[in-house]
Design a protein around this motif. Structure first.
Motif, PDB file in Angstrom:
ATOM      1  N   LYS A 344       0.965  -1.404  -0.377  1.00  0.00           N
ATOM      2  CA  LYS A 344       0.439  -0.237   0.247  1.00  0.00           C
ATOM      3  C   LYS A 344       1.139   0.905   0.163  1.00  0.00           C
ATOM      4  O   LYS A 344       2.138   1.345   0.704  1.00  0.00           O
ATOM      5  CB  LYS A 344      -1.035  -0.154   1.338  1.00  0.00           C
ATOM      6  CG  LYS A 344      -0.204   0.020   2.194  1.00  0.00           C
ATOM      7  CD  LYS A 344      -1.145  -0.122   3.396  1.00  0.00           C
ATOM      8  CE  LYS A 344      -2.293  -1.007   3.757  1.00  0.00           C
ATOM      9  NZ  LYS A 344      -2.794  -1.355   4.729  1.00  0.00           N
ATOM     10  N   HIS A 347       1.361   7.522   3.500  1.00  0.00           N
ATOM     11  CA  HIS A 347       0.971   9.012   2.402  1.00  0.00           C
ATOM     12  C   HIS A 347       2.696   9.442   2.561  1.00  0.00           C
ATOM     13  O   HIS A 347       2.586  10.360   1.749  1.00  0.00           O
ATOM     14  CB  HIS A 347      -0.200   9.617   3.527  1.00  0.00           C
ATOM     15  CG  HIS A 347       1.068  10.085   4.843  1.00  0.00           C
ATOM     16  ND1 HIS A 347       1.088   9.177   5.891  1.00  0.00           N
ATOM     17  CD2 HIS A 347       1.595  11.240   5.378  1.00  0.00           C
ATOM     18  CE1 HIS A 347       1.855   9.722   6.086  1.00  0.00           C
ATOM     19  NE2 HIS A 347       1.734  10.633   6.162  1.00  0.00           N
ATOM     20  N   LYS A 506      -1.392 -10.065  10.398  1.00  0.00           N
ATOM     21  CA  LYS A 506      -1.000 -10.291   9.289  1.00  0.00           C
ATOM     22  C   LYS A 506       0.150 -10.573   8.967  1.00  0.00           C
ATOM     23  O   LYS A 506       1.312 -10.622  10.070  1.00  0.00           O
ATOM     24  CB  LYS A 506      -0.156  -8.314   9.480  1.00  0.00           C
ATOM     25  CG  LYS A 506       0.165  -7.892   8.422  1.00  0.00           C
ATOM     26  CD  LYS A 506       0.892  -6.225   8.805  1.00  0.00           C
ATOM     27  CE  LYS A 506       1.764  -6.162   7.369  1.00  0.00           C
ATOM     28  NZ  LYS A 506       2.349  -4.625   7.551  1.00  0.00           N
ATOM     29  N   ILE A 511      -2.729  -4.285   8.641  1.00  0.00           N
ATOM     30  CA  ILE A 511      -2.798  -3.707   9.855  1.00  0.00           C
ATOM     31  C   ILE A 511      -3.981  -3.176   9.547  1.00  0.00           C
ATOM     32  O   ILE A 511      -5.399  -2.722  10.503  1.00  0.00           O
ATOM     33  CB  ILE A 511      -1.922  -3.286  11.032  1.00  0.00           C
ATOM     34  CG1 ILE A 511      -1.291  -4.207  11.321  1.00  0.00           C
ATOM     35  CG2 ILE A 511      -2.719  -2.266  12.043  1.00  0.00           C
ATOM     36  CD1 ILE A 511       0.055  -4.012  11.832  1.00  0.00           C
ATOM     37  N   GLU A 512      -4.344  -1.693   8.814  1.00  0.00           N
ATOM     38  CA  GLU A 512      -5.221  -1.233   7.953  1.00  0.00           C
ATOM     39  C   GLU A 512      -5.801  -1.216   7.606  1.00  0.00           C
ATOM     40  O   GLU A 512      -5.767  -2.674   6.526  1.00  0.00           O
ATOM     41  CB  GLU A 512      -4.857   0.327   8.335  1.00  0.00           C
ATOM     42  CG  GLU A 512      -3.552   1.044   9.012  1.00  0.00           C
ATOM     43  CD  GLU A 512      -4.531   1.834  10.380  1.00  0.00           C
ATOM     44  OE1 GLU A 512      -5.775   1.860  10.220  1.00  0.00           O
ATOM     45  OE2 GLU A 512      -3.654   1.548  11.213  1.00  0.00           O
TER      46      GLU A 512
HETATM   47  P1  XMP Z   1      -0.549  -1.543   7.434  1.00  0.00           P
HETATM   48  O1  XMP Z   1      -1.811  -1.352   6.902  1.00  0.00           O
HETATM   49  O2  XMP Z   1       0.756  -1.416   6.111  1.00  0.00           O
HETATM   50  O3  XMP Z   1      -0.451  -1.182   8.157  1.00  0.00           O
HETATM   51  O4  XMP Z   1      -0.234  -3.623   7.894  1.00  0.00           O
HETATM   52  C1  XMP Z   1       1.446  -1.484   9.150  1.00  0.00           C
HETATM   53  C2  XMP Z   1       1.543   0.303  10.218  1.00  0.00           C
HETATM   54  O5  XMP Z   1       2.060   1.639   9.767  1.00  0.00           O
HETATM   55  C3  XMP Z   1       0.500   2.104   9.885  1.00  0.00           C
HETATM   56  N1  XMP Z   1       0.158   2.721   8.892  1.00  0.00           N
HETATM   57  C4  XMP Z   1       0.830   4.284   8.264  1.00  0.00           C
HETATM   58  N2  XMP Z   1       1.637   4.960   8.818  1.00  0.00           N
HETATM   59  N3  XMP Z   1       1.246   6.450   7.169  1.00  0.00           N
HETATM   60  C5  XMP Z   1       1.620   6.093   8.143  1.00  0.00           C
HETATM   61  O6  XMP Z   1       2.356   6.981   9.305  1.00  0.00           O
HETATM   62  C6  XMP Z   1       0.367   5.755   6.126  1.00  0.00           C
HETATM   63  O7  XMP Z   1       0.115   5.769   4.686  1.00  0.00           O
HETATM   64  C7  XMP Z   1       0.712   4.741   6.910  1.00  0.00           C
HETATM   65  N4  XMP Z   1      -0.183   2.997   6.489  1.00  0.00           N
HETATM   66  C8  XMP Z   1      -0.321   2.495   7.458  1.00  0.00           C
HETATM   67  C9  XMP Z   1      -0.032   1.406  10.861  1.00  0.00           C
HETATM   68  O8  XMP Z   1      -1.220   2.004  11.639  1.00  0.00           O
HETATM   69  C10 XMP Z   1       0.863   0.335  11.212  1.00  0.00           C
HETATM   70  O9  XMP Z   1       0.910   0.521  12.630  1.00  0.00           O
END
Ligand code: XMP
Length: 514
Positions: A344, A347, A506, A511-512
Motif C-alpha cells: 500500500k 502517505h 497480518k 493492519i489497517e
Molecule cells: P499496514 O496497514 O500496512 O500498517 O499493515 C503497518 C503500520 O503502519 C501504519 N500505517 C501508516 N503509517 N502512514 C503512516 O504514517 C500511512 O500511510 C500508514 N498506513 C499504515 C499502520 O497503522 C501500522 O502501524
C-alpha cells in the motif's frame, strides 16, 4: 562513524526483514539491498558503512528457472564473509559448480539436522538441531572446495562451509524462532565469522543523524510534519537538536484525527525550543476526498495534500527542506524493494507528488524499525506516554472509513475509536498490544433500537500484537471486554447497529483496512 554492517542481498524471501531485525537485535547494523548489487557498489558503500558480512536471503525462485535471480559471482572475491540462507544456500552451491535438484520430498516446517562438523557457523552446536525448513530444491552435491557441516534425512547438504574462505550456507532458516538455536547460529556468523563489533547503539545513531542533518541543511530553514505519533515526534526532536530555531513543526488537522489530538501535541511539545504551527486544513482535505472510493487513490491524494500544506507553511517561514518521520517498514510496504510487491501507498513515501517545491526531503529515521525508533525516543527524553503510544497512520481515520471519507463518517468512527481505546485501556490490556482501534465499514445491516427497526453501519474492532508491524497477530481480547465495547458502541452511537471483531492476522490481512 561507520557502523559494522551486514548487507542482506534480497532475493524476495518472506523472511528477509526478519533477518535484518534479528541482526540488529545483536547491536549490529544490517541493510537490505537488491540481489544484483555489484561488487563495485558494495565497495562504494564502504564510504558510509563498514561492510563486515553479506547474507544471501531466501526467495521463492528455483535456481534452474528462467530469469531466476542470481548475484554477481564476483562478490565471492571481495574477501567479505558470506552466508546463504535457503535459496541463497542453493545459489552459492550452484555458482561454484555444485548440483541442486528438486528434493524428493518438499520439506516444510520443523526438521532435525545432524551436525557433522561443529565449527565456524555451527561452533558449539552439537548433535541434533531442531531447525525450520521451507524448500522445494536441495543441494545434492557440493563443489570440491566445500565441506558438509550438517545433513537431515531428506537433505544431504543442509549446511556447508568453504574449506578456505568464510563462505557458508544453511538450507534452514536461523532467523525464524522455530529454529531452536537460530540466534546462536546468527551470532556465530556475526561475531565468530565476520568479527563484528556491537556498535549499532542508539546513542551513536542519534549523534550520526544529527550530524548528517546539519551537513545537509547547513543554516537553512526546515519544516517538519508533526502528527503526534511516535515517528514524527522522534524525528521532530532529532531535528530540533540538529538545527534548533531553524525548525518549524507543522501539525496538520485534516479532519481525520482522533479526538483530543491537537491538544495532546501542543502539550507534549510545550517544553521544547521550536515553533509549532497548527494548520486547520479540514476544508481542503474534505474537498479533495469528495467522492473518492478507491483506497490507493485516497492515500495518494492525502499524501499530496499534506505536501501542499507543508509548502504553504514553508513559503511563509522561508524554509527550503521538508523533514519527515518515515521509517523502514513504510518504505518497504510502499514498494521500495525492487522485487517485492507494493502492498500500500504509505502517505509519506509513495504518496508524495511528482512535483514538490522543496529543495530536498530529509528522513532521519528511514532505516529504523519501530522498536528502534522507540529506543531513540527514550534517549531523546520524549515522555513515556508518547513513547508507548500506539501507532496511528498519517492519513488518519480516512483509511479507517471504507469508501468515501466524509466528515460525518469521521465523526462516527472517532466516537467508536474513543470507546475502543477507553475500554482496552481500562482493562490494562493496552500494554501488550501494538494497536487497537475501530474501523467504519461500508456494510449496513438491520438492528432493533428501543423497540424500533434501525438500519445502520457496522463497526469492526481491530486489536493486534506485533513487534514491528511487518507481521501481526490479532489479539485474544476476552469476550467480556468485547461485549462492553460492543454494548457501548451500539448504545452511544445511533448510526451503528452492529459490531464485529476482526480475527485476521497480518499476513494475510494488513493492519489497517485500507
Ligand atoms: P499496514 O496497514 O500496512 O500498517 O499493515 C503497518 C503500520 O503502519 C501504519 N500505517 C501508516 N503509517 N502512514 C503512516 O504514517 C500511512 O500511510 C500508514 N498506513 C499504515 C499502520 O497503522 C501500522 O502501524
Amino acid at each position: 562513524m561507520r557502523f559494522d554492517t551486514i548487507l542482506i542481498l534480497d532475493f524476495g524471501g518472506q523472511y528477509c526483514h526478519l533477518i535484518g531485525r534479528r541482526i540488529r537485535e545483536h547491536e549490529v547494523y544490517s541493510e537490505i539491498v537488491s540481489y544484483d548489487t555489484t561488487p563495485d557498489q558494495i565497495k562504494a558503500l564502504g564510504e558510509r558503512l563498514n561492510v563486515k558480512g553479506i547474507i544471501l536471503s531466501g526467495g521463492p525462485s528455483s535456481i534452474y528457472e528462467e530469469n531466476a535471480p542470481k548475484c554477481n559471482p564476483d562478490i565471492f572475491d571481495l574477501g567479505i564473509p558470506i552466508l546463504g540462507l535457503c535459496y541463497g544456500h542453493q545459489l552459492i552451491s550452484f555458482l561454484f559448480g555444485g548440483r541442486v535438484e528438486p528434493a524428493k520430498k518438499r520439506e516444510y516446517g520443523i526438521s532435525h539436522a545432524i551436525v557433522d562438523s561443529p565449527h565456524g557457523l555451527l561452533k558449539d552446536l552439537n548433535g541434533n538441531q531442531k531447525v525450520w525448513m521451507s524448500h522445494g530444491d536441495t543441494v545434492c552435491e557440493l563443489p570440491e572446495e566445500f565441506e558438509i557441516l550438517a545433513h537431515t534425512g531428506n537433505c544431504p547438504v543442509a549446511a556447508f562451509g568453504h574449506r578456505e574462505q568464510s563462505i557458508y550456507g544453511l538450507q534452514w532458516h536461523p532467523e525464524v524462532f522455530h529454529t531452536e538455536n537460530g540466534t546462536r547460529m546468527l551470532k556465530n556468523f556475526l561475531f565468530e565469522v565476520c568479527g563484528c563489533q556491537t556498535n549499532w547503539i542508539m546513542e551513536d545513531f542519534v549523534a550520526k543523524a544529527v550530524d548528517e542533518m546539519r551537513q545537509i541543511v547547513g543554516t537553512e530553514k526546515c519544516v517538519i510534519g508533526l502528527s503526534g505519533g511516535i515517528d514524527s515526534s522522534t524525528a521532530t526532536i532529532l531535528a530540533s537538536k540538529a538545527i534548533g530555531k531553524n525548525l518549524t513543526a507543522v501539525f496538520v488537522d485534516h479532519g481525520f484525527m482522533r479526538g483530543g489530538e491537537s491538544d495532546f501535541v501542543q502539550d507534549s511539545f510545550k517544553g521544547f525550543d521550536m515553533s509549532l504551527f497548527t494548520v486547520n486544513a479540514k476544508r481542503r482535505f474534505r474537498k479533495r476526498l469528495k467522492g473518492i472510493l478507491d483506497p490507493e487513490q485516497k492515500r495518494r491524494l492525502i499524501g499530496e495534500e499534506f505536501i501542499r500544506v507543508f509548502e504553504n507553511v514553508a513559503r511563509k517561514v522561508g524554509a527550503n527542506y521538508l523533514i519527515q518521520g518515515t521509517v523502514y517498514p513504510d518504505r518497504i510496504e510502499s514498494g521500495f524493494r525492487k522485487h517485492s510487491e507494493k502492498i500500500k501507498t504509505h502517505h509519506n513515501v509513495a504518496g508524495l507528488p511528482a512535483r514538490i517545491e522543496f529543495k530536498g526531503i530529509i528522513e532521519p529515521l528511514r532505516d529504523l524499525y519501530k522498536d528502534e525508533v522507540r529506543k531513540v525516543a527514550e534517549k531523546l527524553g520524549l515522555s513515556e506516554k508518547l513513547v508507548r503510544r500506539q501507532p496511528f497512520p498519517g492519513p488518519g481515520l480516512a483509511v479507517r472509513i471504507i469508501g468515501e471519507a466524509t466528515q460525518e463518517k469521521a465523526d462516527v468512527v472517532r466516537r467508536a475509536d474513543r470507546i475502543v481505546r477507553e475500554e482496552i485501556e481500562a482493562s490494562g490490556l493496552n500494554n501488550g498490544l501494538w494497536q487497537y482501534f475501530a474501523v467504519l465499514t461500508d456494510s449496513k445491516s438491520t438492528g432493533i433500537k428501543g423497540d424500533a427497526r434501525a438500519y445502520g453501519y457496522t463497526i469492526a474492532v481491530r486489536a493486534l500484537e506485533s513487534k514491528e508491524a511487518m507481521t501481526a497477530v490479532f489479539a485474544r481480547i476476552p469476550y467480556e471486554i468485547l461485549e462492553k465495547i460492543s454494548t457501548r458502541i451500539t448504545n452511544e452511537i445511533p448510526e451503528i447497529t452492529r459490531v464485529v471483531y476482526d480475527i485476521t492476522h497480518k499476513p494475510p490481512a494488513t493492519i489497517e483496512w485500507e
